[in-house]
Design a protein around this motif. Structure first.
Motif, PDB file in Angstrom:
ATOM      1  N   GLU A 181       0.839  -1.232   0.000  1.00  0.00           N
ATOM      2  CA  GLU A 181       0.229  -0.002   0.054  1.00  0.00           C
ATOM      3  C   GLU A 181       0.843   1.230   0.014  1.00  0.00           C
ATOM      4  O   GLU A 181       0.321   2.297  -0.358  1.00  0.00           O
ATOM      5  CB  GLU A 181      -1.034   0.015   1.309  1.00  0.00           C
ATOM      6  CG  GLU A 181      -0.358  -0.451   2.398  1.00  0.00           C
ATOM      7  CD  GLU A 181      -0.451  -1.872   2.843  1.00  0.00           C
ATOM      8  OE1 GLU A 181      -0.808  -2.102   4.046  1.00  0.00           O
ATOM      9  OE2 GLU A 181      -0.245  -2.666   2.025  1.00  0.00           O
ATOM     10  N   PRO A 184       2.432   0.777  -4.357  1.00  0.00           N
ATOM     11  CA  PRO A 184       1.691  -0.142  -5.351  1.00  0.00           C
ATOM     12  C   PRO A 184       2.181  -0.441  -6.605  1.00  0.00           C
ATOM     13  O   PRO A 184       1.529  -1.276  -7.234  1.00  0.00           O
ATOM     14  CB  PRO A 184       0.271   0.684  -5.386  1.00  0.00           C
ATOM     15  CG  PRO A 184       0.957   2.210  -5.064  1.00  0.00           C
ATOM     16  CD  PRO A 184       2.096   1.925  -3.910  1.00  0.00           C
ATOM     17  N   ASN A 185       3.200   0.406  -7.019  1.00  0.00           N
ATOM     18  CA  ASN A 185       3.891   0.028  -8.143  1.00  0.00           C
ATOM     19  C   ASN A 185       5.398  -0.565  -8.086  1.00  0.00           C
ATOM     20  O   ASN A 185       6.222  -0.189  -8.937  1.00  0.00           O
ATOM     21  CB  ASN A 185       3.803   1.380  -9.014  1.00  0.00           C
ATOM     22  CG  ASN A 185       2.464   1.687  -9.455  1.00  0.00           C
ATOM     23  OD1 ASN A 185       1.914   1.142 -10.013  1.00  0.00           O
ATOM     24  ND2 ASN A 185       2.312   2.985  -9.335  1.00  0.00           N
ATOM     25  N   TRP A 195      -6.777  -8.205  -8.096  1.00  0.00           N
ATOM     26  CA  TRP A 195      -5.970  -6.966  -7.579  1.00  0.00           C
ATOM     27  C   TRP A 195      -6.952  -5.536  -7.602  1.00  0.00           C
ATOM     28  O   TRP A 195      -6.622  -4.792  -6.769  1.00  0.00           O
ATOM     29  CB  TRP A 195      -4.779  -6.722  -8.332  1.00  0.00           C
ATOM     30  CG  TRP A 195      -3.596  -7.570  -7.835  1.00  0.00           C
ATOM     31  CD1 TRP A 195      -3.255  -8.727  -8.552  1.00  0.00           C
ATOM     32  CD2 TRP A 195      -2.904  -7.626  -6.677  1.00  0.00           C
ATOM     33  NE1 TRP A 195      -2.497  -9.450  -7.748  1.00  0.00           N
ATOM     34  CE2 TRP A 195      -2.150  -8.569  -6.736  1.00  0.00           C
ATOM     35  CE3 TRP A 195      -2.770  -6.657  -5.797  1.00  0.00           C
ATOM     36  CZ2 TRP A 195      -1.196  -8.882  -5.519  1.00  0.00           C
ATOM     37  CZ3 TRP A 195      -2.039  -6.912  -4.708  1.00  0.00           C
ATOM     38  CH2 TRP A 195      -1.120  -8.225  -4.672  1.00  0.00           C
ATOM     39  N   PRO A 196      -7.644  -5.502  -8.490  1.00  0.00           N
ATOM     40  CA  PRO A 196      -8.733  -4.218  -8.407  1.00  0.00           C
ATOM     41  C   PRO A 196      -9.526  -4.417  -6.927  1.00  0.00           C
ATOM     42  O   PRO A 196      -9.759  -2.893  -6.463  1.00  0.00           O
ATOM     43  CB  PRO A 196      -9.763  -4.621  -9.443  1.00  0.00           C
ATOM     44  CG  PRO A 196      -8.990  -5.385 -10.492  1.00  0.00           C
ATOM     45  CD  PRO A 196      -8.156  -6.428  -9.680  1.00  0.00           C
ATOM     46  N   TRP A 198      -8.248  -5.191  -4.157  1.00  0.00           N
ATOM     47  CA  TRP A 198      -7.257  -4.789  -3.241  1.00  0.00           C
ATOM     48  C   TRP A 198      -6.876  -3.280  -3.339  1.00  0.00           C
ATOM     49  O   TRP A 198      -6.850  -2.653  -2.464  1.00  0.00           O
ATOM     50  CB  TRP A 198      -6.004  -5.715  -3.360  1.00  0.00           C
ATOM     51  CG  TRP A 198      -4.747  -5.150  -2.498  1.00  0.00           C
ATOM     52  CD1 TRP A 198      -4.525  -5.729  -1.235  1.00  0.00           C
ATOM     53  CD2 TRP A 198      -3.834  -4.178  -2.968  1.00  0.00           C
ATOM     54  NE1 TRP A 198      -3.545  -5.001  -0.697  1.00  0.00           N
ATOM     55  CE2 TRP A 198      -2.992  -4.195  -1.569  1.00  0.00           C
ATOM     56  CE3 TRP A 198      -3.505  -3.245  -3.861  1.00  0.00           C
ATOM     57  CZ2 TRP A 198      -1.848  -3.132  -1.488  1.00  0.00           C
ATOM     58  CZ3 TRP A 198      -2.337  -2.496  -3.794  1.00  0.00           C
ATOM     59  CH2 TRP A 198      -1.527  -2.321  -2.768  1.00  0.00           C
ATOM     60  N   ARG A 199      -6.735  -3.066  -4.617  1.00  0.00           N
ATOM     61  CA  ARG A 199      -6.459  -1.663  -5.021  1.00  0.00           C
ATOM     62  C   ARG A 199      -7.630  -0.515  -4.412  1.00  0.00           C
ATOM     63  O   ARG A 199      -7.261   0.433  -3.797  1.00  0.00           O
ATOM     64  CB  ARG A 199      -6.558  -1.359  -6.506  1.00  0.00           C
ATOM     65  CG  ARG A 199      -5.709  -0.111  -6.949  1.00  0.00           C
ATOM     66  CD  ARG A 199      -5.519   0.140  -8.375  1.00  0.00           C
ATOM     67  NE  ARG A 199      -6.701  -0.249  -9.131  1.00  0.00           N
ATOM     68  CZ  ARG A 199      -6.865  -1.200 -10.059  1.00  0.00           C
ATOM     69  NH1 ARG A 199      -5.837  -2.201 -10.191  1.00  0.00           N
ATOM     70  NH2 ARG A 199      -8.067  -1.268 -10.712  1.00  0.00           N
ATOM     71  N   LYS A 200      -8.929  -1.033  -4.508  1.00  0.00           N
ATOM     72  CA  LYS A 200      -9.927  -0.317  -3.887  1.00  0.00           C
ATOM     73  C   LYS A 200      -9.938  -0.137  -2.394  1.00  0.00           C
ATOM     74  O   LYS A 200     -10.224   0.840  -1.924  1.00  0.00           O
ATOM     75  CB  LYS A 200     -11.354  -0.923  -4.372  1.00  0.00           C
ATOM     76  CG  LYS A 200     -12.494  -0.036  -3.806  1.00  0.00           C
ATOM     77  CD  LYS A 200     -13.667  -0.576  -4.530  1.00  0.00           C
ATOM     78  CE  LYS A 200     -14.899   0.033  -3.941  1.00  0.00           C
ATOM     79  NZ  LYS A 200     -16.310  -0.652  -4.366  1.00  0.00           N
ATOM     80  N   VAL A 204      -5.355   3.018  -3.458  1.00  0.00           N
ATOM     81  CA  VAL A 204      -4.232   3.431  -4.161  1.00  0.00           C
ATOM     82  C   VAL A 204      -4.595   3.337  -5.700  1.00  0.00           C
ATOM     83  O   VAL A 204      -5.711   3.229  -6.196  1.00  0.00           O
ATOM     84  CB  VAL A 204      -3.072   2.528  -4.082  1.00  0.00           C
ATOM     85  CG1 VAL A 204      -2.456   2.647  -2.607  1.00  0.00           C
ATOM     86  CG2 VAL A 204      -3.293   1.249  -4.434  1.00  0.00           C
ATOM     87  N   GLU A 206      -3.987   3.209  -9.949  1.00  0.00           N
ATOM     88  CA  GLU A 206      -4.072   1.755 -10.873  1.00  0.00           C
ATOM     89  C   GLU A 206      -2.489   1.179 -10.778  1.00  0.00           C
ATOM     90  O   GLU A 206      -1.522   1.794 -10.590  1.00  0.00           O
ATOM     91  CB  GLU A 206      -3.872   2.121 -12.399  1.00  0.00           C
ATOM     92  CG  GLU A 206      -5.468   2.832 -12.439  1.00  0.00           C
ATOM     93  CD  GLU A 206      -6.493   1.584 -12.568  1.00  0.00           C
ATOM     94  OE1 GLU A 206      -6.198   0.483 -12.890  1.00  0.00           O
ATOM     95  OE2 GLU A 206      -7.518   1.918 -12.309  1.00  0.00           O
ATOM     96  N   ILE A 207      -2.573  -0.030 -10.671  1.00  0.00           N
ATOM     97  CA  ILE A 207      -1.523  -0.840 -10.950  1.00  0.00           C
ATOM     98  C   ILE A 207      -0.961  -0.967 -12.217  1.00  0.00           C
ATOM     99  O   ILE A 207      -1.564  -1.361 -13.349  1.00  0.00           O
ATOM    100  CB  ILE A 207      -1.762  -2.328 -10.262  1.00  0.00           C
ATOM    101  CG1 ILE A 207      -1.980  -2.210  -8.594  1.00  0.00           C
ATOM    102  CG2 ILE A 207      -0.471  -3.260 -10.624  1.00  0.00           C
ATOM    103  CD1 ILE A 207      -2.427  -3.577  -8.348  1.00  0.00           C
TER     104      ILE A 207
END
Length: 285
Positions: A181, A184-185, A195-196, A198-200, A204, A206-207
């Motif tokens: 977190e 993230p990149n 992963w979307p 987790w990102r939400k 964070v 976009e990966i």
């Protein structure tokens, strides 16, 4: 060409044997809980097929011929052997068929099965892996499936929630250099297609697309992660043993909940409750 004797069904053979042994249709009917006419018909059909007479009328009733008595003695032994074989077959307990979603079977249940066998060695058990088709569970006495909360089959009991965590092999975790977190990149491959979510949860951006490898099956993702190919979101119950062995490291404090659970379906097999009790005792592992 001589005619081949067609053997009558077992019930008819039993009727003939009893009639010859007792030399009475009435007594044979009483012993076999049949009507006298049923015994008489079985004897008559046997005589017609074999082309022989089993009885001769004498003063006071029927008398079986010597040949009939020899035949009856022979088939009595055969009938007794068949009955004993049937009783032996019925005495063998039907194996308990356990079906479990494959990712949980390979990575959680299998290492614990020796404990069940030690505790319940008298219960023959067959374990099969289940895929996404819930119809496969219908042939199981105990089924541990995964399904969306609210769409589980009728009668299913929740075993555990599916909680996804981000993990990586130690060499990959070192490249992440901290928590995802915060990075993230990071220069790692993100394995799987969850992963979307987790990102939400992480809030964070976009990966980067070039670092996202879409693998559908959890077991496939886990194997790739164990081989150091990237970071994966794995159900905690599936990857817990690998983490305990130091083969995987958690690289995010975020737990992804996609509102799915592991559910238990149970049949009326005599050993189902035994297996369920054991399974629940290991649920915290």
């Amino acid at each position: 060409m001589s005619q081949v004797f067609a053997y009558p069904p077992m019930a008819a053979l039993r009727a003939v044997e009893a009639a010859v042994r007792l030399e009475s249709f009435t007594a044979a009917a009483r012993e076999l809980n049949l009507t006298q006419s049923a015994i008489s018909q079985a004897v008559r059909q046997f005589e017609d097929r074999a082309g022989v007479l089993l009885f001769r009328r004498a003063a006071g009733g029927l008398r079986a011929t010597p040949e009939a008595k020899t035949y009856a003695t022979t088939i009595a032994a055969a009938i007794a052997a068949i009955r004993a074989a049937g009783e032996m077959l019925r005495a063998q307990p039907r194996p308990l068929v356990v079906g479990i979603v494959r990712s949980l079977l390979y990575n959680w249940l299998t290492p614990r099965l020796a404990d069940f066998v030690t505790r319940h060695s008298s219960i023959p058990t067959s374990i099969i892996g289940l895929g996404r088709d819930l119809d496969e569970a219908e042939r199981c006495d105990v089924a541990l499936i995964i399904a969306d909360d609210g769409s589980e089959p009728e009668g299913a009991v929740r075993f555990a929630r599916e909680e996804l965590i981000a993990v990586a092999a130690p060499v990959v975790a070192a490249r992440v250099g901290g928590l995802l977190e915060d990075r993230p990149n990071a220069d790692v491959a993100f394995l799987g297609n969850i992963w979307p979510l987790w990102r939400k949860a992480a809030g964070v951006g976009e990966i980067r697309v070039e670092g996202l490898v879409k693998l559908r099956e959890i077991s496939t993702v886990l194997n790739a992660v164990l081989m150091g190919q990237g970071v994966g979101l794995i159900p905690q119950k599936v990857c817990g043993d690998a983490m305990a062995r130091g083969e995987l490291i958690r690289v995010s404090n975020i737990t992804v909940d996609r509102r799915r659970s592991y559910w238990l379906l149970v049949s009326d097999h005599p050993a189902s409750d035994v297996f369920i009790t054991w399974l629940q005792s290991r649920n915290a592992d």
